[in-house]
Design an enzyme around this catalytic site. Structure first.
Site: not given
Ligand code: ADE
Length: 232
Positions: A13, A176, A200
């Site tokens: 990142e 997070m 995702d």
């Molecule tokens: N960062 C990228 N995808 C995530 C997910 N599904 N849950 C938490 N942090 C993430």
């Protein structure tokens, strides 16, 4: 804004941003390497915080105390919480909160931090506006959304967990770190924005999609943050 702190949790990142910097001085604090220098004409401090809310909050406090940044941008990837937000798309925070803060037993709504006056931390309007505008310029093939970003010390990869978070908080994406950076910025009176690209869908396909799309998603954020600096 004279000096801007840019935080990403993982190398993927922030590495591309560090590579574009000039006149770099490195400072090590709390096991984190802070890269101070110029990027696209702006004074910046770019740092990989490590994953999770505690790392991110410690990192933000150092940016405030040691580097005296005047704004914080959190960049990185996230899981989508809305059907129309696809892998690769970008979410710019309107506000951020911690979905795993739970003092419900004491009468607080889920997500509310006891003793704090606000339920969620509101992003700076000028940073938001710049992020959205430049995203359309540098990433014309993807969609950009403005909405709530929710954070927790949890990689969300089960539909039940995702649905619970959606029901509770109406978030646009989950990750997070963003809300803990937002909280630390709020406590220090520093404007912030969180900018996340979707890797995702935060459901049962998340662990499969994440490794495939994290690089592409992270690149969208790098493009955006680099261009933001030109315009701020
Ligand atoms: N960062 C990228 N995808 C995530 C997910 N599904 N849950 C938490 N942090 C993430």
């Amino acid at each position: 804004m004279n000096r801007i702190g840019i935080i990403g949790a993982m190398d993927i990142e922030v590495d591309a941003l560090k590579e574009q910097m000039t006149g770099v001085t490195r400072v090590n604090k709390a096991s984190m390497e802070f890269y101070q220098g110029k990027l696209n004409g702006k004074d910046v401090v770019v740092v990989r915080s490590g994953i999770g809310k505690v790392n991110a909050a410690v990192c933000t406090q150092i940016l405030a105390d040691v580097f005296e940044v005047e704004a914080v941008i959190n960049t990185g990837i996230a899981g989508s919480l809305r059907n129309e937000i696809n892998i690769g798309d970008i979410v710019v925070s309107t506000d951020a909160l911690q979905h795993d803060m739970d003092a419900v037993e004491f009468g607080y709504p889920k997500g509310q931090i006891p003793g704090m006056k606000v339920f969620s931390f509101v992003a700076n309007a000028a940073l938001r506006e710049t992020a959205v505008r430049v995203c359309q310029k540098v990433n014309p093939d993807i969609q950009v959304f403005e909405g709530r970003i929710v954070s927790g010390d949890q990689f969300v990869a089960r539909a039940e967990v995702k649905n619970e978070i959606i029901k509770e908080f109406a978030g646009y994406c989950t990750e997070m770190e963003g809300a803990s950076i937002a909280q630390a910025a709020y406590l220090n009176g520093i404007p912030f924005v969180v900018v996340r690209a979707i890797s995702d869908k935060a459901d049962n396909s998340a662990t499969m999609d994440y490794p495939t799309f994290e690089r592409q998603a992270a690149q969208h954020c790098v493009n955006l943050v680099g261009e933001m600096l030109r315009e701020l």
